[in-house]
Each structure stands twice: as structure tokens, then as C-alpha cells.
Scaffold this motif. Structure first.
Motif, PDB file in Angstrom:
ATOM      1  N   GLY A  56       0.844  -1.194   0.000  1.00 38.90           N
ATOM      2  CA  GLY A  56       0.000   0.000   0.000  1.00 38.90           C
ATOM      3  C   GLY A  56       0.874   1.236   0.000  1.00 38.90           C
ATOM      4  N   LYS A  57       0.263   2.377   0.221  1.00 37.17           N
ATOM      5  CA  LYS A  57       0.999   3.637   0.143  1.00 37.17           C
ATOM      6  C   LYS A  57       2.122   3.702   1.175  1.00 37.17           C
ATOM      7  CE  LYS A  57       0.261   8.607  -0.339  1.00 37.17           C
ATOM      8  NZ  LYS A  57      -0.746   9.707  -0.373  1.00 37.17           N
ATOM      9  N   LYS A  58       1.837   3.297   2.414  1.00 34.96           N
ATOM     10  CA  LYS A  58       2.848   3.374   3.468  1.00 34.96           C
ATOM     11  C   LYS A  58       4.004   2.429   3.186  1.00 34.96           C
ATOM     12  CE  LYS A  58       3.480   3.222   8.488  1.00 34.96           C
ATOM     13  NZ  LYS A  58       2.832   3.003   9.800  1.00 34.96           N
ATOM     14  N   SER A  59       3.694   1.294   2.557  1.00 33.64           N
ATOM     15  CA  SER A  59       4.727   0.302   2.254  1.00 33.64           C
ATOM     16  C   SER A  59       5.243   0.438   0.825  1.00 33.64           C
ATOM     17  CB  SER A  59       4.178  -1.115   2.476  1.00 33.64           C
ATOM     18  OG  SER A  59       2.957  -1.304   1.790  1.00 33.64           O
ATOM     19  N   GLY A  60       5.092   1.624   0.244  1.00 38.00           N
ATOM     20  CA  GLY A  60       5.570   1.861  -1.112  1.00 38.00           C
ATOM     21  C   GLY A  60       7.054   1.564  -1.253  1.00 38.00           C
ATOM     22  N   LEU A  61       7.429   1.034  -2.394  1.00 36.27           N
ATOM     23  CA  LEU A  61       8.802   0.595  -2.612  1.00 36.27           C
ATOM     24  C   LEU A  61       9.477   1.438  -3.686  1.00 36.27           C
ATOM     25  CD1 LEU A  61       8.127  -3.249  -2.548  1.00 36.27           C
ATOM     26  CD2 LEU A  61       8.995  -1.816  -0.686  1.00 36.27           C
ATOM     27  N   GLN A  62      10.492   2.195  -3.288  1.00 32.96           N
ATOM     28  CA  GLN A  62      11.276   2.980  -4.221  1.00 32.96           C
ATOM     29  C   GLN A  62      12.502   2.171  -4.652  1.00 32.96           C
ATOM     30  OE1 GLN A  62       9.906   5.695  -5.461  1.00 32.96           O
ATOM     31  NE2 GLN A  62       8.200   5.333  -4.053  1.00 32.96           N
ATOM     32  N   ALA A  63      13.321   2.781  -5.486  1.00 39.71           N
ATOM     33  CA  ALA A  63      14.433   2.047  -6.094  1.00 39.71           C
ATOM     34  C   ALA A  63      15.343   1.390  -5.053  1.00 39.71           C
ATOM     35  CB  ALA A  63      15.241   2.989  -6.992  1.00 39.71           C
ATOM     36  N   GLU A  64      15.642   2.112  -3.964  1.00 40.48           N
ATOM     37  CA  GLU A  64      16.554   1.556  -2.962  1.00 40.48           C
ATOM     38  C   GLU A  64      15.937   0.358  -2.234  1.00 40.48           C
ATOM     39  OE1 GLU A  64      14.569   5.207  -0.939  1.00 40.48           O
ATOM     40  OE2 GLU A  64      15.225   4.578  -2.948  1.00 40.48           O
ATOM     41  N   HIS A  65      14.611   0.380  -2.068  1.00 33.32           N
ATOM     42  CA  HIS A  65      13.954  -0.748  -1.424  1.00 33.32           C
ATOM     43  C   HIS A  65      13.919  -1.959  -2.359  1.00 33.32           C
ATOM     44  CE1 HIS A  65      11.817   2.892   0.328  1.00 33.32           C
ATOM     45  NE2 HIS A  65      12.582   2.438   1.314  1.00 33.32           N
ATOM     46  N   ILE A  66      13.611  -1.706  -3.619  1.00 30.87           N
ATOM     47  CA  ILE A  66      13.532  -2.795  -4.593  1.00 30.87           C
ATOM     48  C   ILE A  66      14.899  -3.448  -4.778  1.00 30.87           C
ATOM     49  CG2 ILE A  66      13.095  -3.306  -7.039  1.00 30.87           C
ATOM     50  CD1 ILE A  66      10.867  -1.123  -6.842  1.00 30.87           C
ATOM     51  N   ALA A  67      15.959  -2.639  -4.766  1.00 34.72           N
ATOM     52  CA  ALA A  67      17.316  -3.185  -4.901  1.00 34.72           C
ATOM     53  C   ALA A  67      17.673  -4.102  -3.740  1.00 34.72           C
ATOM     54  CB  ALA A  67      18.323  -2.044  -4.983  1.00 34.72           C
ATOM     55  N   ALA A  68      17.035  -3.893  -2.586  1.00 34.65           N
ATOM     56  CA  ALA A  68      17.350  -4.686  -1.393  1.00 34.65           C
ATOM     57  C   ALA A  68      16.476  -5.919  -1.240  1.00 34.65           C
ATOM     58  CB  ALA A  68      17.218  -3.800  -0.153  1.00 34.65           C
ATOM     59  N   LEU A  69      15.515  -6.108  -2.137  1.00 28.12           N
ATOM     60  CA  LEU A  69      14.652  -7.285  -2.054  1.00 28.12           C
ATOM     61  C   LEU A  69      15.417  -8.538  -2.478  1.00 28.12           C
ATOM     62  CD1 LEU A  69      11.345  -5.905  -3.641  1.00 28.12           C
ATOM     63  CD2 LEU A  69      11.719  -6.479  -1.225  1.00 28.12           C
ATOM     64  N   PRO A  70      15.060  -9.697  -1.939  1.00 32.09           N
ATOM     65  CA  PRO A  70      15.722 -10.939  -2.351  1.00 32.09           C
ATOM     66  C   PRO A  70      15.282 -11.342  -3.754  1.00 32.09           C
ATOM     67  CG  PRO A  70      13.909 -11.434  -0.878  1.00 32.09           C
ATOM     68  CD  PRO A  70      14.053  -9.939  -0.883  1.00 32.09           C
ATOM     69  N   SER A  71      16.053 -12.211  -4.373  1.00 30.91           N
ATOM     70  CA  SER A  71      15.757 -12.639  -5.746  1.00 30.91           C
ATOM     71  C   SER A  71      14.506 -13.497  -5.838  1.00 30.91           C
ATOM     72  CB  SER A  71      16.948 -13.425  -6.309  1.00 30.91           C
ATOM     73  OG  SER A  71      17.214 -14.560  -5.500  1.00 30.91           O
ATOM     74  N   THR A  72      13.963 -13.903  -4.695  1.00 31.70           N
ATOM     75  CA  THR A  72      12.748 -14.729  -4.697  1.00 31.70           C
ATOM     76  C   THR A  72      11.503 -13.935  -5.100  1.00 31.70           C
ATOM     77  OG1 THR A  72      12.533 -14.265  -2.339  1.00 31.70           O
ATOM     78  CG2 THR A  72      13.528 -16.374  -2.969  1.00 31.70           C
ATOM     79  N   VAL A  73      11.527 -12.613  -4.942  1.00 30.74           N
ATOM     80  CA  VAL A  73      10.333 -11.804  -5.196  1.00 30.74           C
ATOM     81  C   VAL A  73      10.044 -11.754  -6.699  1.00 30.74           C
ATOM     82  CG1 VAL A  73       9.273  -9.516  -5.017  1.00 30.74           C
ATOM     83  CG2 VAL A  73      10.645 -10.409  -3.119  1.00 30.74           C
ATOM     84  N   ARG A  74       8.839 -12.160  -7.072  1.00 24.08           N
ATOM     85  CA  ARG A  74       8.446 -12.209  -8.484  1.00 24.08           C
ATOM     86  C   ARG A  74       7.357 -11.209  -8.836  1.00 24.08           C
ATOM     87  NH1 ARG A  74       6.994 -18.354  -9.139  1.00 24.08           N
ATOM     88  NH2 ARG A  74       6.386 -17.640 -11.237  1.00 24.08           N
ATOM     89  N   ILE A  75       6.598 -10.750  -7.843  1.00 32.08           N
ATOM     90  CA  ILE A  75       5.500  -9.819  -8.121  1.00 32.08           C
ATOM     91  C   ILE A  75       5.276  -8.887  -6.945  1.00 32.08           C
ATOM     92  CG2 ILE A  75       3.841 -11.623  -7.432  1.00 32.08           C
ATOM     93  CD1 ILE A  75       1.743 -10.170  -9.165  1.00 32.08           C
ATOM     94  N   ILE A  76       5.033  -7.628  -7.272  1.00 31.34           N
ATOM     95  CA  ILE A  76       4.573  -6.637  -6.303  1.00 31.34           C
ATOM     96  C   ILE A  76       3.186  -6.212  -6.769  1.00 31.34           C
ATOM     97  CG2 ILE A  76       4.972  -4.401  -5.236  1.00 31.34           C
ATOM     98  CD1 ILE A  76       7.954  -4.749  -5.985  1.00 31.34           C
ATOM     99  N   ALA A  77       2.177  -6.564  -5.999  1.00 32.89           N
ATOM    100  CA  ALA A  77       0.795  -6.292  -6.381  1.00 32.89           C
ATOM    101  C   ALA A  77       0.256  -5.091  -5.623  1.00 32.89           C
ATOM    102  CB  ALA A  77      -0.075  -7.518  -6.099  1.00 32.89           C
ATOM    103  N   ASN A  78      -0.476  -4.244  -6.332  1.00 32.36           N
ATOM    104  CA  ASN A  78      -1.156  -3.099  -5.736  1.00 32.36           C
ATOM    105  C   ASN A  78      -2.652  -3.345  -5.781  1.00 32.36           C
ATOM    106  OD1 ASN A  78       1.024  -0.838  -5.440  1.00 32.36           O
ATOM    107  ND2 ASN A  78       1.394  -1.773  -7.429  1.00 32.36           N
ATOM    108  N   ALA A  79      -3.327  -3.115  -4.668  1.00 33.23           N
ATOM    109  CA  ALA A  79      -4.782  -3.288  -4.620  1.00 33.23           C
ATOM    110  C   ALA A  79      -5.498  -1.987  -4.917  1.00 33.23           C
ATOM    111  CB  ALA A  79      -5.185  -3.819  -3.252  1.00 33.23           C
ATOM    112  N   SER A  80      -4.898  -1.169  -5.754  1.00 32.50           N
ATOM    113  CA  SER A  80      -5.483   0.123  -6.125  1.00 32.50           C
ATOM    114  C   SER A  80      -5.166   0.389  -7.584  1.00 32.50           C
ATOM    115  CB  SER A  80      -4.912   1.243  -5.251  1.00 32.50           C
ATOM    116  OG  SER A  80      -3.515   1.339  -5.434  1.00 32.50           O
ATOM    117  N   ALA A  81      -5.813   1.410  -8.138  1.00 30.31           N
ATOM    118  CA  ALA A  81      -5.511   1.769  -9.519  1.00 30.31           C
ATOM    119  C   ALA A  81      -4.183   2.506  -9.605  1.00 30.31           C
ATOM    120  CB  ALA A  81      -6.633   2.627 -10.097  1.00 30.31           C
TER     121      ALA A  81
END
Length: 320
Positions: A56-81
Motif C-alpha cells: 500500500g501507500k505506506k509500504s511503497g517501494l522505491q528504487a533503494e527498497h527494490i534493490a534490497a529485495l531478495p531474488s525470490t520476489v516475483r510480483i509486487i501487487a497493488n490493490a489500487s488503480a
């Protein structure tokens, strides 16, 4: 985590019970009880190697956060438009699918836009305050007059799903609909609406104006644009607060250039400019256009449908 099976989904924002129950059943999801921040999402994903995240908005992921995610992550889903709370390009570079829920909010947002139109034109907030204060005084033929919706020209900025749904409802109220967008819609989708190639050309024709485009960048409506509207026009925004220069809007409302406004979104949510609360000619709501039981459930279900598709090796249903 108490799940005996491996968690395949982190739900990092609070979701309706129906959505949480499906997520737990289908994905052994970890469902947060309160919205997580970005750092907590990254930490959880690294500790548990989850392949999917619903943010959601509070847990929004910017470039630095995405770079720190593990390689297991395949999808980031948003429940909004909207997806302006994350760096889509950075996710794509890592091969992570990003999805949204563009259809889930359409009908309720369009309904709510008409609520704002009617409330702003017919002075709903003033009438409601009068009644809560006990009324006690009859009004004469010239007192507390609103402006009629029927027969007015409604200008729509952004003729996508929501813009077209608003047009259909407005036509039901006998409004003439005009619109502007980056390109003209097919005639079948226009349904009698008139296209203007530029915002500046359309604004002088509008008696009511409503925005239905993504936010970001320089405000779409600033001093010049409000000045182009007809005197006595009504302004509606249920899209994004960043589309509007709020100083210019305040000036247009207090100078008498605008008859009124209906606002559901603001520049600095949830800390709204207090000046607007002091104006009688503004109808204010706290970013609630999609806030129905049915829509919030569907938003979550759409996100889960996208997660299921990607984790099953299929294409995302609503890729950004």
C-alpha cells in the motif's frame, strides 16, 4: 509465523477480512494487522524469501527498497488503480512484475464523483450544518441558493475507465459532456461526448470540471488554468491531490471566481490545508471515493488474482 506451509505472499497493508481469508487459504499469506513501512517489507522478504508482496501507500517501494529485495520476489501487487508510491522501472529492471487493480475502483469512484458534483453545486455541506445546528429559521426564495446540475457542461480531464463512467452518469443528469485527453477516444466510447485537443481550449467551456488522470509532476490546475474556467464554475477532484496548486484553488474559491468545489484528495494527505475547512463553498471528504465494502473487497481480490497468475507461471492480469 504460525503457518506450517511456506508463506508465498506478504500482505503489507491491512485488508478486508474476506481478502485476508482468501490470501491465507490460497497462499499461506502473512497478513499484517497494521500497515507496514517500506523497510519492514524489505526485512520480512529477506527473512522469509516470499515470492509475492501486496503493498500500500505506506509500504511503497522505491528504487533503494527494490534493490534490497531478495531474488525470490516475483510480483509486487497493488490493490489500487494508482501506483505512484513505487518505482515501477526499478522493479522491471529486476524482472519483478508490478500490477494494479484498474477496474475494481471504476464504478464507485464514478459514483463518488457525482456525489461531489451534486454536493458542491447544491451546497450540501452548508445545508447539513444548518440542520445539525437545529435549523430554526425559514429560508426565503432568494436564500441559500445552489446552482443547477441539469443542463450544465461537464468537462472531464482524462477519458479512461473512470472518466467515461463519470460521463455516463453525468449524461443521466442531463449534463453536456466534453473531455480532453492525450488522444481522442473511439466514437463508440465517446458516447456523444465532445473532444478537445487541449486543456486550455476546453476550460473556458466548462461549467463543472472534474479530473481523472494520474498524479505526479507539475500541477495540472494552477492559477492560469483556474482563470480560464468560466466565472461561477465548480471544480471537482477525486483523482490525486498533486494535480492541483492548492493556493491557486483557494484564491479562485475566495475571490468568487469559482462557485464551489468538491474535493476528496489533497496535496499533503492526511494533513489537509486548514484553510479549506473554513470555506462554506467547499465540500470535503477524506479520500474515500473507493470506500465501499464491495469495492475494497474487489480491489484485494484483483491483487490476489494477479499474484496467483504470476506464481502459476502465467502473465499478470493487470501489469503496470
Amino acid at each position: 509465523m504460525s503457518q506450517t506451509h511456506r508463506t508465498r505472499l506478504l500482505i503489507a497493508r491491512k485488508v478486508p477480512a474476506a481478502v485476508a481469508n482468501r490470501a491465507e487459504a490460497d497462499f499461506h499469506a502473512f497478513v499484517t494487522e497494521s500497515d507496514m513501512d517500506s523497510a519492514s517489507v524489505v526485512d520480512f522478504c529477506n527473512r522469509h524469501d516470499v515470492p509475492a508482496i501486496l503493498i500500500g501507500k505506506k509500504s511503497g517501494l522505491q528504487a533503494e527498497h527494490i534493490a534490497a529485495l531478495p531474488s525470490t520476489v516475483r510480483i509486487i501487487a497493488n490493490a489500487s488503480a494508482g501506483f505512484d508510491h513505487m518505482d515501477v522501472a526499478a522493479a522491471r529492471e529486476r524482472g519483478i512484475a508490478v500490477t494494479n487493480a484498474p477496474d475494481a475502483l471504476t464504478e464507485c469512484t464514478a459514483d463518488f464523483t457525482l456525489l461531489l458534483v451534486l454536493a458542491a453545486c447544491r451546497r450540501a455541506s452548508e445545508y447539513e450544518r444548518i440542520m445539525r445546528n437545529g435549523w430554526g429559521k425559514s429560508f426565503g426564495m432568494t436564500d441559500m441558493l445552489g446552482t443547477r446540475v441539469n443542463g450544465k457542461t461537464l468537462g472531464i480531464v482524462g477519458f479512461g475507465r473512470i472518466g467515461r463512467a463519470v460521463a455516463k452518469r453525468a449524461q443521466g443528469f442531463g449534463m453536456r459532456v466534453i473531455y480532453t485527453d492525450v488522444r481522442r477516444a473511439d466514437a463508440a466510447l465517446e458516447n456523444g461526448a465532445t473532444f478537445y485537443a487541449s486543456l486550455d481550449d476546453m476550460l473556458p467551456q466548462c461549467q463543472v470540471l472534474t479530473l481523472h488522470v494520474p498524479g505526479g509532476g507539475v500541477p495540472l490546475m494552477a492559477k492560469k488554468e483556474f482563470g480560464l474556467l468560466r466565472k461561477g464554475a465548480v471544480f471537482i477532484n477525486a483523482a490525486r491531490g498533486g494535480l492541483v496548486d492548492e493556493d491557486a484553488l483557494y484564491d479562485a474559491l475566495t475571490s468568487g471566481h469559482l462557485f464551489g468545489a468538491g474535493l476528496d484528495v489533497y496535496q499533503h494527505e492526511p494533513n489537509v490545508d486548514p484553510r479549506f475547512a473554513g470555506l462554506d463553498n467547499v465540500f470535503l471528504t477524506p479520500h474515500m471515493a473507493s470506500a465501499t465494502i464491495e469495492t475494497r473487497d474487489q480491489m484485494g481480490f484483483t491483487a490476489l488474482d494477479n499474484v496467483a497468475a504470476v506464481l502459476d507461471g502465467r502473465a499478470a492480469l493487470n501489469p503496470v
